[in-house]
Structures are given as structure tokens and as C-alpha cells.
Write a protein that holds these residues in place. Structure first.
Motif, PDB file in Angstrom:
ATOM      1  N   LEU A  38      14.334   7.751  21.688  1.00  0.00           N
ATOM      2  CA  LEU A  38      15.202   8.506  22.592  1.00  0.00           C
ATOM      3  C   LEU A  38      15.907   7.521  23.512  1.00  0.00           C
ATOM      4  CD1 LEU A  38      16.308  11.103  23.867  1.00  0.00           C
ATOM      5  CD2 LEU A  38      14.224  11.219  25.255  1.00  0.00           C
ATOM      6  N   GLY A  39      17.235   7.624  23.573  1.00  0.00           N
ATOM      7  CA  GLY A  39      17.960   6.737  24.465  1.00  0.00           C
ATOM      8  C   GLY A  39      19.454   6.915  24.331  1.00  0.00           C
ATOM      9  N   LEU A  86      20.757   9.793  21.776  1.00  0.00           N
ATOM     10  CA  LEU A  86      20.244   9.818  20.412  1.00  0.00           C
ATOM     11  C   LEU A  86      18.742  10.030  20.465  1.00  0.00           C
ATOM     12  CD1 LEU A  86      20.478   9.395  17.331  1.00  0.00           C
ATOM     13  CD2 LEU A  86      20.214   6.942  17.739  1.00  0.00           C
ATOM     14  N   TYR A  87      18.281  11.065  19.762  1.00  0.00           N
ATOM     15  CA  TYR A  87      16.845  11.357  19.655  1.00  0.00           C
ATOM     16  C   TYR A  87      16.484  11.465  18.189  1.00  0.00           C
ATOM     17  CZ  TYR A  87      12.741  14.314  19.098  1.00  0.00           C
ATOM     18  OH  TYR A  87      11.540  14.823  18.671  1.00  0.00           O
ATOM     19  N   ARG A 112      27.648  18.106  19.908  1.00  0.00           N
ATOM     20  CA  ARG A 112      26.312  17.640  19.546  1.00  0.00           C
ATOM     21  C   ARG A 112      25.986  18.010  18.107  1.00  0.00           C
ATOM     22  NH1 ARG A 112      21.442  19.695  22.788  1.00  0.00           N
ATOM     23  NH2 ARG A 112      22.714  19.241  24.616  1.00  0.00           N
ATOM     24  N   LEU A 113      24.987  17.297  17.582  1.00  0.00           N
ATOM     25  CA  LEU A 113      24.451  17.522  16.247  1.00  0.00           C
ATOM     26  C   LEU A 113      22.956  17.718  16.362  1.00  0.00           C
ATOM     27  CD1 LEU A 113      24.385  17.238  13.054  1.00  0.00           C
ATOM     28  CD2 LEU A 113      24.105  14.790  13.452  1.00  0.00           C
ATOM     29  N   HIS A 114      22.456  18.763  15.706  1.00  0.00           N
ATOM     30  CA  HIS A 114      21.014  18.961  15.536  1.00  0.00           C
ATOM     31  C   HIS A 114      20.692  18.921  14.049  1.00  0.00           C
ATOM     32  CE1 HIS A 114      20.405  21.380  19.544  1.00  0.00           C
ATOM     33  NE2 HIS A 114      20.727  20.113  19.753  1.00  0.00           N
ATOM     34  N   ASP A 165      14.585  17.404  14.667  1.00  0.00           N
ATOM     35  CA  ASP A 165      14.104  16.075  14.298  1.00  0.00           C
ATOM     36  C   ASP A 165      15.142  15.001  14.575  1.00  0.00           C
ATOM     37  OD1 ASP A 165      11.384  16.437  13.105  1.00  0.00           O
ATOM     38  OD2 ASP A 165      12.481  17.857  11.867  1.00  0.00           O
ATOM     39  N   LEU A 166      16.378  15.412  14.736  1.00  0.00           N
ATOM     40  CA  LEU A 166      17.457  14.514  15.149  1.00  0.00           C
ATOM     41  C   LEU A 166      18.368  15.287  16.085  1.00  0.00           C
ATOM     42  CD1 LEU A 166      19.332  11.934  14.810  1.00  0.00           C
ATOM     43  CD2 LEU A 166      20.435  13.191  12.951  1.00  0.00           C
ATOM     44  N   ALA A 167      18.720  14.663  17.197  1.00  0.00           N
ATOM     45  CA  ALA A 167      19.727  15.226  18.097  1.00  0.00           C
ATOM     46  C   ALA A 167      20.659  14.097  18.520  1.00  0.00           C
ATOM     47  CB  ALA A 167      19.092  15.882  19.319  1.00  0.00           C
TER      48      ALA A 167
END
Length: 406
Positions: free
Chosen positions: A347-348, A90-91, A44-46, A116-118
Motif C-alpha cells: 500500500l502506498g 496503489l494497494y 479508480r480501479l478495483h 485484491d487490487l485498488a
């Protein structure tokens, strides 16, 4: 920032293990139902705004680096679930969307632990059963609003003044509330996905945060080579009288059509010329105990369209910003007392040849100490300030009731 340098700012987060996060059924909004009991997290990426860089480019680059190349959505799909990742959650927060639009990002966030992004990438794995953890007592305290009804009404008056000056045609104002809790918040957040009309029901979790979504609204979908957005604007109680009032309201219809035109413009930026169409204009659908008006806007993507360009064109969603979008975002940032957090973002699920992102209305978040909810509505010249306060309360009541376990 140059593209290469922005890639260097990506912050990869290793997959969580059972010691740091309970193993739960993957229930990301819009994930394939048939896959949910076989998904395991690969990586994952934050990203937070303070990290710098372009979140749309970061998401696209990270996905491509892990076998999900979405840099040209018009090419034939490649990859297979048996040899590569199934897909990814993706968020993108509303503040990140405002950044992409070149607008102010608003007041400080009430839940700053949320990224702010995941981007969370999932593989398939053999099914296995994990004994559920023992239940923990759940307690949810009283809700504290970030503004009073009087302050909310005053913000509506400020938008009226901006409309009178010709700055904007409409703007969407959003309020926030938080409540302390004890116990595991995930069962409460998962309950949101069972609410009637929750097209994007599900959860996304991190080590210090969780998001629960009950959204009925499609921000952007790519399926069978077509782009689709389904803006929702216009609300009444889900009674026969409420339905009649919604259908006959000139104010609600005008507000709705303004947003449909905005969404047509957003899609036209990334579509083949002449392919943008509107279907089912002002169709009334039900979410919990509310009627809402929805339209469908379709288009054929332009050659070479990638995920990053798609996010830049559509985020944040027009139904939760206003028209013109950039001017509305500027007034929103000045009027709202706290940031929009997990709400009013995207988000989806994304995978080869398919993207399905919901707009995070009817959404709650947990930050380890508090639950957070947001709700609001579109303000036009004809809006009554205290009717707008009542509409926001009507939208958030089912969410808070469900979170409490009632």
C-alpha cells in the motif's frame, strides 16, 4: 490469459461522491504531504481474484491509460502536476501477491468485500474546506481470534516439521482477529497513522471497506533512479534490556539475514548486474513499544523495468513469507486458518519517477460490520511456539488499543 484479454477484465469504479462516502482529507500512505489537502479523486480501479487476469499488468495498464505511464521506470520522467494527475494510491493484497508468485492464495478471506487490487488516481484541485460531519458514537466490541494459542503453537510445530524435512528454512505465520463495531470507522483507522514509527501511516477507503495502516516497513521504493527495500525481522520490547537482547540474539540475527538474502535475490531479478548492495545491516529501530531490526537493500533498476515487473518480483514481501519464498507460501496457505486480507500486502503511492509502497504489517481493515487485524512472526528451527504466540500479541496490542480510542 493474453495481455489484451486481461485488460478487458479491468473493472473501473467511478469516483465516489459525498452521498456514498464522506469527504475526508486524502491521507494515502506515502502521498506527498504538501499535496494532501489539494487532492481530489479522478477515477479508480478495483479488482478481485475472481475477476481473472494479471493484477500487476492491470495496474500498469490502468495507470498508463490515465496519464501515469510507469512501463519503463528507467526513462526520464514525463508529465507535470499542473497538466496531469498528481499520482495514485496503489494497494495489492497478500493473496494477489501470492498469485503473482505462482503460489496458493490461502484460506478464504475474512473480509471478502476488500478488493485484491485498488488503484486510485488523484488530480490537484483548489483547496476548499468541507465542514466535518457530525461525530457518531464509536463502539468496538470484543476481539475474536481466528485461532487459539494452542492452534497457533501447533502451526509453529508444523513449520518446524517442514524445516526438518528440508522443505523451507523459515516461514512467517500470521493470525487474524475481528471485532464488531458501530459508528464511523474512519477516525479510528486514521488514528493508526499517528502511532510512533508509522512510516506508512494513512488510510485508503472504498464504498464498503476501509484500510488503516501504521506500517514501518518499506516493501519497495523507487527514488532518484534507485530501488530500495527495508526488510524488518526481529522484535523485542522497547526497553534497554530488550534492545540488548535483540542485538545479541543469534536466532534473530540468523532469521533476519535469511530474509535480507531473499530480498537481495528478489531485487537481483530486476536490477542491473552487480548493483545490489546492503546498507545498515541489522539496525535497531523503534515502532511503538517494540524494538525491531531493519536492513536496507539497494539496487539500480535494469533497463526497461516497468511497474508490473517490479510488483511481480517483490510481492508478497519476503519478510512476511519466508525462504524459499514459493515453498514458504505453500506451507503458509496450508497452516493459516483464514486469509491475510489487507495485511502483508502493498500500500502506498506511485507517480512519475517515484514509487513508495509500504508492506501492510500493523494494518487494520473495516468491512462495514467488523474491524480486522492481523499479526504474526517468522518461524525458524529455533522458534519457541508460545514465544511466537506472545510476539504476535505484542505486535497487535498497540493497533487494537488505538482502534478502541484508548
Amino acid at each position: 490469459m493474453p495481455h489484451g484479454k486481461s485488460t478487458e477484465r479491468m473493472r473501473k469504479v467511478e469516483p465516489y461522491v459525498v452521498e456514498t462516502l464522506p469527504q475526508v482529507l486524502v491521507n494515502v500512505p506515502a502521498a506527498p504531504p504538501a499535496c494532501r489537502d489539494t487532492l481530489v479523486e479522478r477515477t479508480r480501479l478495483h479488482w478481485h481474484r475472481t475477476d481473472g487476469g494479471d493484477p500487476a499488468a492491470l495496474a500498469e495498464d490502468f495507470l498508463a491509460a490515465h496519464g501515469l505511464n510507469l512501463r519503463d521506470l528507467t526513462r526520464p520522467t514525463t508529465g507535470h502536476h499542473d497538466t496531469g494527475p498528481c499520482g495514485a494510491a496503489l494497494y495489492l493484497s497478500a493473496a494477489a501477491g501470492a498469485l503473482l508468485a505462482g503460489a496458493p492464495t490461502g484460506a478464504p478471506e475474512p473480509a471478502p468485500t476488500l478488493p485484491d487490487l485498488a488503484v486510485v488516481i488523484y488530480d490537484h484541485a483548489p483547496t476548499h474546506s468541507t465542514p466535518p460531519p457530525p461525530p457518531t458514537p464509536w463502539w468496538l466490541g470484543e476481539w475474536t481470534e481466528s485461532w487459539t494459542p494452542q492452534q497457533h503453537a501447533a502451526a509453529v510445530d508444523a513449520i518446524h516439521a517442514a524445516i526438518a524435512r528440508g522443505d523451507i528454512y523459515q516461514a512467517n505465520l500470521v493470525g487474524h482477529a475481528s471485532a464488531p463495531y458501530t459508528g464511523d470507522p474512519l477516525p479510528a483507522l486514521r488514528r493508526l497513522g499517528a502511532l510512533p514509527g508509522a512510516r506508512y501511516g494513512g488510510v485508503l477507503t472504498g464504498d464498503t471497506w476501509a484500510i488503516g495502516c501504521a506500517s514501518p516497513e518499506t516493501l519497495i521504493e523507487l527514488t532518484d533512479g534507485h530501488l530500495i527495500t527495508r526488510p524488518i525481522k526481529g522484535t523485542r520490547p522497547a526497553t534497554p534490556t530488550g534492545r540488548t537482547e535483540l542485538l545479541s540474539s543469534a536466532k534473530e540475527r540468523a532469521e533476519h539475514i535469511m530474509i535480507v538474502d531473499l530480498e537481495r535475490n528478489d531485487l537481483a531479478r530486476i536490477a542491473r548486474t552487480g548493483t545490489v548492495t546492503v546498507d545498515d545491516l541489522f539496525t535497531v529501530r523503534r515502532w511503538c513499544d517494540l524494538w525491531q531490526a531493519e536492513s536496507t537493500v539497494r539496487a539500480t533498476p535494469a533497463d526497461g523495468l516497468g511497474l508490473a515487473d517490479l510488483l511481480r518480483a517483490t510481492c508478497p514481501g519476503g519478510s512476511v513469507t519466508g525462504a524459499p519464498k514459493l515453498a514458504a507460501l505453500t506451507h503458509i496457505a496450508a497452516a493459516e486458518p483464514v486469509g491475510r486480507g489487507a495485511s502483508m500486502g502493498a500500500l502506498g503511492w506511485v507517480t512519475h519517477g517515484h514509487i513508495d509502497l509500504g508492506l501492510t504489517i500493523r494494518t487494520a481493515a473495516a468491512d462495514g460490520e467488523h474491524l480486522h487485524t492481523w499479526a504474526g512472526g517468522g518461524i525458524t528451527w529455533d522458534s519457541d511456539p508460545y514465544a511466537e504466540v506472545a510476539e504476535a500479541a505484542a505486535k497487535t496490542t498497540p493497533i487494537r488499543t488505538t482502534l478502541a480510542g484508548h
